[in-house]
Write an enzyme that holds these catalytic residues in place. Structure first.
Site, PDB file in Angstrom:
ATOM      1  N   CYS A  43       0.590   6.754  -8.168  1.00  0.00           N
ATOM      2  CA  CYS A  43       1.031   7.017  -6.793  1.00  0.00           C
ATOM      3  C   CYS A  43       0.243   8.155  -6.153  1.00  0.00           C
ATOM      4  O   CYS A  43      -0.278   8.034  -5.047  1.00  0.00           O
ATOM      5  CB  CYS A  43       2.535   7.321  -6.792  1.00  0.00           C
ATOM      6  SG  CYS A  43       3.169   7.726  -5.170  1.00  0.00           S
ATOM      7  N   CYS A  48      -0.049   5.194  -3.590  1.00  0.00           N
ATOM      8  CA  CYS A  48       0.683   5.473  -2.347  1.00  0.00           C
ATOM      9  C   CYS A  48       0.072   6.594  -1.495  1.00  0.00           C
ATOM     10  O   CYS A  48      -0.131   6.418  -0.286  1.00  0.00           O
ATOM     11  CB  CYS A  48       2.121   5.879  -2.641  1.00  0.00           C
ATOM     12  SG  CYS A  48       2.820   5.213  -4.145  1.00  0.00           S
ATOM     13  N   LYS A  51      -3.688   6.115  -0.329  1.00  0.00           N
ATOM     14  CA  LYS A  51      -3.663   4.889   0.493  1.00  0.00           C
ATOM     15  C   LYS A  51      -3.101   5.193   1.880  1.00  0.00           C
ATOM     16  O   LYS A  51      -3.673   4.811   2.903  1.00  0.00           O
ATOM     17  CB  LYS A  51      -2.838   3.828  -0.241  1.00  0.00           C
ATOM     18  CG  LYS A  51      -2.638   2.484   0.438  1.00  0.00           C
ATOM     19  CD  LYS A  51      -1.470   2.414   1.379  1.00  0.00           C
ATOM     20  CE  LYS A  51      -0.147   2.811   0.817  1.00  0.00           C
ATOM     21  NZ  LYS A  51       0.438   1.869  -0.133  1.00  0.00           N
ATOM     22  N   TYR A 177       0.256  -6.972  -1.842  1.00  0.00           N
ATOM     23  CA  TYR A 177       0.345  -5.636  -1.234  1.00  0.00           C
ATOM     24  C   TYR A 177      -1.035  -4.989  -1.047  1.00  0.00           C
ATOM     25  O   TYR A 177      -1.416  -4.569   0.029  1.00  0.00           O
ATOM     26  CB  TYR A 177       1.105  -4.688  -2.165  1.00  0.00           C
ATOM     27  CG  TYR A 177       2.603  -4.706  -2.160  1.00  0.00           C
ATOM     28  CD1 TYR A 177       3.323  -3.738  -1.481  1.00  0.00           C
ATOM     29  CD2 TYR A 177       3.313  -5.642  -2.909  1.00  0.00           C
ATOM     30  CE1 TYR A 177       4.709  -3.684  -1.534  1.00  0.00           C
ATOM     31  CE2 TYR A 177       4.698  -5.596  -2.974  1.00  0.00           C
ATOM     32  CZ  TYR A 177       5.389  -4.621  -2.283  1.00  0.00           C
ATOM     33  OH  TYR A 177       6.748  -4.581  -2.344  1.00  0.00           O
ATOM     34  N   GLU A 181      -3.228  -4.309   2.411  1.00  0.00           N
ATOM     35  CA  GLU A 181      -3.324  -2.904   2.837  1.00  0.00           C
ATOM     36  C   GLU A 181      -4.797  -2.489   2.954  1.00  0.00           C
ATOM     37  O   GLU A 181      -5.213  -1.873   3.940  1.00  0.00           O
ATOM     38  CB  GLU A 181      -2.588  -1.998   1.847  1.00  0.00           C
ATOM     39  CG  GLU A 181      -1.065  -2.126   1.966  1.00  0.00           C
ATOM     40  CD  GLU A 181      -0.297  -1.212   1.015  1.00  0.00           C
ATOM     41  OE1 GLU A 181      -0.885  -0.704   0.035  1.00  0.00           O
ATOM     42  OE2 GLU A 181       0.911  -1.011   1.265  1.00  0.00           O
ATOM     43  N   HIS A 438      17.281   3.864  23.221  1.00  0.00           N
ATOM     44  CA  HIS A 438      16.392   3.215  24.163  1.00  0.00           C
ATOM     45  C   HIS A 438      15.358   4.203  24.709  1.00  0.00           C
ATOM     46  O   HIS A 438      15.706   5.347  24.985  1.00  0.00           O
ATOM     47  CB  HIS A 438      17.223   2.669  25.334  1.00  0.00           C
ATOM     48  CG  HIS A 438      16.429   1.811  26.262  1.00  0.00           C
ATOM     49  ND1 HIS A 438      15.928   0.579  25.889  1.00  0.00           N
ATOM     50  CD2 HIS A 438      16.038   2.017  27.534  1.00  0.00           C
ATOM     51  CE1 HIS A 438      15.256   0.058  26.908  1.00  0.00           C
ATOM     52  NE2 HIS A 438      15.310   0.909  27.912  1.00  0.00           N
ATOM     53  N   GLU A 443      15.925  -0.632  18.325  1.00  0.00           N
ATOM     54  CA  GLU A 443      17.171  -1.039  18.995  1.00  0.00           C
ATOM     55  C   GLU A 443      17.327  -2.559  19.005  1.00  0.00           C
ATOM     56  O   GLU A 443      18.442  -3.076  19.155  1.00  0.00           O
ATOM     57  CB  GLU A 443      17.250  -0.473  20.417  1.00  0.00           C
ATOM     58  CG  GLU A 443      16.265  -1.079  21.391  1.00  0.00           C
ATOM     59  CD  GLU A 443      16.411  -0.509  22.813  1.00  0.00           C
ATOM     60  OE1 GLU A 443      17.542  -0.349  23.274  1.00  0.00           O
ATOM     61  OE2 GLU A 443      15.355  -0.235  23.438  1.00  0.00           O
TER      62      GLU A 443
HETATM   63  P1  NDP Z   1       0.565  -8.401  -5.997  1.00  0.00           P
HETATM   64  O1  NDP Z   1       1.325  -8.957  -7.141  1.00  0.00           O
HETATM   65  O2  NDP Z   1       1.298  -7.894  -4.816  1.00  0.00           O
HETATM   66  O3  NDP Z   1      -0.472  -9.487  -5.476  1.00  0.00           O
HETATM   67  C1  NDP Z   1      -1.422 -10.048  -6.341  1.00  0.00           C
HETATM   68  C2  NDP Z   1      -2.200 -11.083  -5.571  1.00  0.00           C
HETATM   69  O4  NDP Z   1      -3.300 -11.508  -6.340  1.00  0.00           O
HETATM   70  C3  NDP Z   1      -1.367 -12.331  -5.250  1.00  0.00           C
HETATM   71  O5  NDP Z   1      -1.691 -12.762  -3.960  1.00  0.00           O
HETATM   72  C4  NDP Z   1      -1.818 -13.304  -6.321  1.00  0.00           C
HETATM   73  O6  NDP Z   1      -1.785 -14.641  -5.880  1.00  0.00           O
HETATM   74  C5  NDP Z   1      -3.274 -12.919  -6.489  1.00  0.00           C
HETATM   75  N1  NDP Z   1      -3.786 -13.241  -7.825  1.00  0.00           N
HETATM   76  C6  NDP Z   1      -3.204 -12.963  -9.032  1.00  0.00           C
HETATM   77  N2  NDP Z   1      -3.998 -13.386 -10.031  1.00  0.00           N
HETATM   78  C7  NDP Z   1      -5.090 -13.943  -9.467  1.00  0.00           C
HETATM   79  C8  NDP Z   1      -6.265 -14.550  -9.980  1.00  0.00           C
HETATM   80  N3  NDP Z   1      -6.466 -14.692 -11.290  1.00  0.00           N
HETATM   81  N4  NDP Z   1      -7.183 -15.018  -9.096  1.00  0.00           N
HETATM   82  C9  NDP Z   1      -6.988 -14.895  -7.771  1.00  0.00           C
HETATM   83  N5  NDP Z   1      -5.894 -14.319  -7.211  1.00  0.00           N
HETATM   84  C10 NDP Z   1      -4.954 -13.847  -8.060  1.00  0.00           C
HETATM   85  O7  NDP Z   1      -0.377  -7.293  -6.650  1.00  0.00           O
HETATM   86  P2  NDP Z   1      -1.212  -6.100  -6.036  1.00  0.00           P
HETATM   87  O8  NDP Z   1      -2.364  -5.946  -6.950  1.00  0.00           O
HETATM   88  O9  NDP Z   1      -1.461  -6.296  -4.586  1.00  0.00           O
HETATM   89  O10 NDP Z   1      -0.224  -4.881  -6.207  1.00  0.00           O
HETATM   90  C11 NDP Z   1       0.374  -4.602  -7.480  1.00  0.00           C
HETATM   91  C12 NDP Z   1       1.763  -4.034  -7.326  1.00  0.00           C
HETATM   92  O11 NDP Z   1       1.677  -2.690  -6.908  1.00  0.00           O
HETATM   93  C13 NDP Z   1       2.605  -4.716  -6.235  1.00  0.00           C
HETATM   94  O12 NDP Z   1       3.245  -5.859  -6.686  1.00  0.00           O
HETATM   95  C14 NDP Z   1       3.570  -3.638  -5.883  1.00  0.00           C
HETATM   96  O13 NDP Z   1       4.650  -3.694  -6.752  1.00  0.00           O
HETATM   97  C15 NDP Z   1       2.777  -2.363  -6.095  1.00  0.00           C
HETATM   98  N6  NDP Z   1       2.280  -1.837  -4.797  1.00  0.00           N
HETATM   99  C16 NDP Z   1       3.183  -1.378  -3.880  1.00  0.00           C
HETATM  100  C17 NDP Z   1       2.746  -0.889  -2.667  1.00  0.00           C
HETATM  101  C18 NDP Z   1       3.725  -0.417  -1.651  1.00  0.00           C
HETATM  102  O14 NDP Z   1       4.860  -0.156  -2.006  1.00  0.00           O
HETATM  103  N7  NDP Z   1       3.345  -0.332  -0.376  1.00  0.00           N
HETATM  104  C19 NDP Z   1       1.344  -0.833  -2.322  1.00  0.00           C
HETATM  105  C20 NDP Z   1       0.496  -1.364  -3.340  1.00  0.00           C
HETATM  106  C21 NDP Z   1       0.961  -1.828  -4.525  1.00  0.00           C
HETATM  107  P3  NDP Z   1      -0.524 -15.586  -6.170  1.00  0.00           P
HETATM  108  O15 NDP Z   1       0.492 -15.208  -5.133  1.00  0.00           O
HETATM  109  O16 NDP Z   1      -1.107 -16.942  -5.988  1.00  0.00           O
HETATM  110  O17 NDP Z   1      -0.079 -15.306  -7.570  1.00  0.00           O
END
Ligand code: NDP
Length: 453
Positions: A43, A48, A51, A177, A181, A438, A443
């Protein structure tokens, strides 16, 4: 006199580990915490905090564009990546000092180095052995990158925070995510950005309308989104990279970033030898009390891969310490994972709490959906055409609001407040009888009159 050097030995000084260590120590428990990299974990160092600082940097682009409509004339804006990185690094170093001083003040022994668990009560770091009644694993996760030819050319979010210079073009792989982002950040900072996602919608797990709306808004801003696109191989092609897709198409770019999920940091430090059970995703399996199958070993946060969010890891740290060391353990309320609010700092930003429409339909036979989509007041003069979407899901029989979702400026700030109402079990009638502020976007949540047909 106890036979152990420590009552609690925490491995990993990220959000969850630090909170558990400090709180346990404040309960009079003898605590040590080991960290091999930097205090604060993902984080603070590569998540976090930096970012969000990058998101602020990127937002200036729209602010500069918007200013003219309000009468301002600005000179030519230029952006210096090195300045941003240097300032960001300075802030992170400040946070390291703060974390260290908080741990010291709480009486926690901080040990720098890579820990190995030797047995159910012993940890070794750089040849020194420490015994502990309990060991808490809070080692977080690490970016996952699939094994494809050319993998060595791929960077992850970890690397993006320390890039020497911004590329002209980037391909970001993933639709979750981190992918959305960073797409917003890099586009805002002037990088020609293309998102490649193997699926056909963004933000799986979020309400479907939110994912579709975000894709629309990102596209309007000029971010390229390629759905149903899987990458087969990446090759160096002179000064740039050639990305070959499974359908045979080729994309040229300067940098490829994968944001394809994260894997728990559970291997290579003794847990396998000890027989600590992992699930098929390599997450440490724990019971409701964060205890593994080895009774003296506990785990929480991203390494358990339940809800990988900083405030969840912190809440788990607090719950564990209360359970183990407080005399009110019997009063400790279990964490309600169903009403954890979450935000995505995409552009526009997203805030969400409770059930998505499809989850609500599966759980409740009759629901009402309230949906509004509008141009925020600022954009009447700004010349920007970013819109806002708000959605409320209500169970018809009980009138309970079970889901709130928003994409638009300040959505995370707004949804944080709304989450309190959802936790408290607010009905639609409570929302309707709440007076609005407002003029705000928030709202709208108390003036939603017509359910979608
Ligand atoms: P996510 O799980 O959110 O997303 C992963 C993405 O990668 C999905 O779209 C998935 O597709 C795709 N994917 C997975 N495997 C493959 C592959 N082999 N080839 C191609 N695409 C693939 O993971 P992130 O890495 O974005 O983030 C990790 C975690 O970190 C989040 O789940 C969250 O919990 C945390 N996080 C939280 C944030 C916040 O609170 N603002 C900010 C950043 C991270 P598919 O849907 O098809 O599986």
């Amino acid at each position: 006199m106890t036979q152990y050097d420590y009552d609690l030995f925490v491995i990993g000084a990220g959000s969850g580990g630090v909170r558990a260590a400090r709180m346990a120590s404040e309960h009079g428990v003898r605590v040590a915490i080991a960290e091999q990299r930097f205090l604060g974990g993902t984080c603070v160092n590569v998540g976090c905090v930096p970012k969000k600082l990058f998101v602020y940097a990127a937002r200036f682009r729209d602010e500069f564009d918007a200013a003219a409509g309000f009468g301002w004339t600005l000179g030519q804006a230029t952006f210096n990546w090195s300045t941003l990185i240097a300032n960001k690094n300075r802030e992170i170093e400040r946070l390291h000092t703060v974390y260290n001083s908080h741990l010291q003040k709480s009486g926690v022994k901080v040990i720098t180095g890579r820990a190995t668990v030797l047995d159910a009560h012993t940890v070794s770091i750089d040849g020194n052995e420490y015994s502990a009644e309990r060991i808490l694993i809070a080692t977080g996760g690490w970016p996952f990158v699939p094994d494809i030819p050319g993998k060595q050319h791929i960077v992850t979010s970890n690397d993006l925070f320390f890039l020497k210079q911004l590329p002209e073009r980037i391909i970001i792989v993933g639709g979750g995510y981190i992918a959305v982002e960073f797409a917003g950040i890099l586009h805002g900072l002037g990088v020609h950005t293309t998102l490649c996602h193997r699926g056909d919608s963004l933000l799986g797990g979020f309400d479907e309308d939110i994912g579709a709306f975000l894709a629309e808004e990102m596209t309007k801003k000029g971010i390229g989104i390629l759905f149903n696109t899987d990458i087969e191989a990446i090759e160096k092609a002179g000064a740039c990279l050639a990305v070959r897709c499974i359908d045979g198409s080729q994309l040229n770019t300067d940098l490829v970033m994968y944001a394809t999920g994260r894997v728990p940091n559970s291997s290579g430090f003794g847990l396998e030898q000890l027989g600590v059970e992992l699930d098929k995703e390599q997450a440490i399996k724990v019971n409701g009390d964060y205890q593994t199958n080895v009774p003296s070993i506990y785990a929480l946060g991203d390494v358990t891969n339940r809800m990988n969010l900083t405030p969840v890891a912190i809440a788990e740290g607090i719950a564990l310490v209360k359970k183990l060391y407080s005399n009110q353990a019997h009063q400790t309320e279990a964490i309600d994972y169903e009403t954890v609010p979450t935000a995505v700092f995409s552009q526009p930003a997203i805030g969400s709490v409770g059930l998505t429409e499809s989850e609500a339909r599966d759980k409740h036979p009759d629901i009402d959906i309230y949906l509004t989509r509008f141009t925020p007041m600022k954009n009447t003069l700004s010349g920007l055409d970013e819109q806002t979407l708000m959605k409320m899901i209500v169970v018809r029989g009980t009138d309970r609001v079970v889901g709130l979702h928003m994409a638009g400026t300040d959505a995370p700030e707004i949804i944080q407040g709304m989450a309190v109402a959802i936790r408290a079990g607010a009905t639609k009638a409570v929302f309707d009888s709440t007076i609005g502020i407002h003029p705000t976007a928030a709202e709208e949540f108390v003036t939603l009159r017509e359910a979608a047909p």
